[in-house]
Motif scaffolding. Sequence first.
Motif, short mmCIF file in Angstrom:
data_model
loop_
_atom_site.label_atom_id
_atom_site.label_comp_id
_atom_site.label_asym_id
_atom_site.label_seq_id
_atom_site.Cartn_x
_atom_site.Cartn_y
_atom_site.Cartn_z
N UNK A 1 -0.57 -4.33 15.28
CA UNK A 1 -0.06 -5.64 15.30
C UNK A 1 0.50 -5.74 13.82
N UNK A 2 -0.28 -5.55 12.80
CA UNK A 2 0.36 -5.89 11.35
C UNK A 2 1.75 -4.89 11.17
N UNK A 3 1.70 -3.69 11.57
CA UNK A 3 2.97 -2.94 11.45
C UNK A 3 4.05 -3.66 12.41
N UNK A 4 3.74 -3.92 13.56
CA UNK A 4 4.78 -4.33 14.37
C UNK A 4 5.25 -5.74 13.65
N UNK A 5 4.76 -6.52 13.17
CA UNK A 5 5.06 -7.79 12.63
C UNK A 5 6.01 -7.34 11.24
N UNK A 6 5.51 -6.41 10.44
CA UNK A 6 6.28 -5.88 9.50
C UNK A 6 7.61 -5.32 9.73
N UNK A 7 7.47 -4.34 10.77
CA UNK A 7 8.73 -3.89 11.27
C UNK A 7 9.86 -4.79 11.81
N UNK B 1 8.36 2.38 5.96
CA UNK B 1 7.82 3.55 5.00
C UNK B 1 6.43 3.22 4.90
N UNK B 2 5.39 4.03 5.39
CA UNK B 2 4.09 3.52 5.34
C UNK B 2 3.19 4.75 4.79
N UNK B 3 2.20 4.47 3.93
CA UNK B 3 1.48 5.57 3.24
C UNK B 3 0.05 5.19 3.33
N UNK B 4 -0.57 5.82 3.91
CA UNK B 4 -2.02 5.95 4.02
C UNK B 4 -2.95 7.13 3.65
N UNK B 5 -4.03 6.82 2.97
CA UNK B 5 -4.87 7.84 2.71
C UNK B 5 -5.87 8.14 3.91
N UNK B 6 -6.67 9.31 4.11
CA UNK B 6 -7.41 9.89 5.15
C UNK B 6 -8.53 9.99 4.17
N UNK B 7 -9.88 9.44 4.22
CA UNK B 7 -10.93 9.79 3.48
C UNK B 7 -11.89 10.79 4.11
N UNK B 8 -11.22 11.03 5.29
CA UNK B 8 -12.08 12.37 5.96
C UNK B 8 -11.52 13.62 5.55
N UNK B 9 -10.67 13.57 4.64
CA UNK B 9 -10.01 14.94 4.06
C UNK B 9 -10.50 15.13 2.50
N UNK B 10 -11.41 14.11 2.21
CA UNK B 10 -12.04 14.31 0.51
C UNK B 10 -12.79 15.42 0.49
N UNK B 11 -12.34 16.06 -0.45
CA UNK B 11 -13.33 17.28 -0.87
C UNK B 11 -13.54 17.24 -2.35
N UNK B 12 -14.82 17.50 -2.85
CA UNK B 12 -15.28 17.56 -4.24
C UNK B 12 -15.94 18.86 -4.55
N UNK B 13 -15.56 19.27 -5.67
CA UNK B 13 -16.55 20.61 -6.28
C UNK B 13 -17.01 20.09 -7.73
N UNK B 14 -18.15 20.29 -8.14
CA UNK B 14 -19.36 20.62 -7.07
C UNK B 14 -19.73 19.57 -6.22
#
Length: 272
Positions: A125-131, A141-154
């Motif tokens: 709904x928010x994206x529709x309103x903005x569009x 143009x929209x940019x979003x993170x995906x925290x499911x891809x986070x990787x760290x070492x160690x």
Amino acid sequence: MSMPRETYLHGHHRTVISAHSARTADDAAAFLLPYLRPGMSVLDFGCGPGTITVGLADAVGETGSVLGIDVSDGLRDEWAKRLEESGHAGLKFRVDDIYDTDLEKNQFDVVYAHQVLQHLGDPVSALSAATQLAKRGGLVGVREVDWGTFAAHPDSSALRDFREVYDAVAKRNGGTPHAGRHMLEWMESTGLLDDIRITTSTWTFYDDGGKTWWGDQWSQRMLHSEIAVKAIEYGVATQSELETISRGWIEWKNASGSVACFTHFEGLARRR
């Protein structure tokens, strides 16, 4: 369209404002900048402290106009700094809610958002309103993170607990911490966009400066920002557990060979 007030995951503690003020259009809007031209009108919704917004204004020049909007009334001082620093006559900021804005439809050449939809209970709904604020044929143009891809070492139990706490608080707030992977689905679901293109980019922290900045700010945010407040309020973590996570970030940044990264999804499309 009147919607309930959203709960912003990060809040506006000074640790958050400081971290978000480091963002630039060259990084956060690199996928969009090649399409911007002098004289264009741009809307940056959910603009935060406005550092990205200034970069968008640079891209459209003195003949262009850029409006940054955010629901928070606590960003006015930051906006005043941006206006004073930039000197752009066509740059403006205002408190506004994309769900319930009085901005006229079909007026912007470009509508942009960075790390906004992940925090919303109804991102489509928010994206529709903005569009609908974009002109016919205009860019979204929209940019979003995906925290499911986070990787760290160690890796460590503290950083694993960080991921669990972050996800739990975000979901309890009604948000989507793995928002990036939903980008195409959300854009298609508006029924308002054509020529949708999805790209990805990463934030990677491995050198001393990057690791220090990333580790220090998350160490502080896990103690003082709205995430910490809500984690305790929701029963997701105790103060002691948050302190352990905070120390875990410091241990990570100081570890030999440490590295961290995650993926951003970028959606670029044209309004029908």
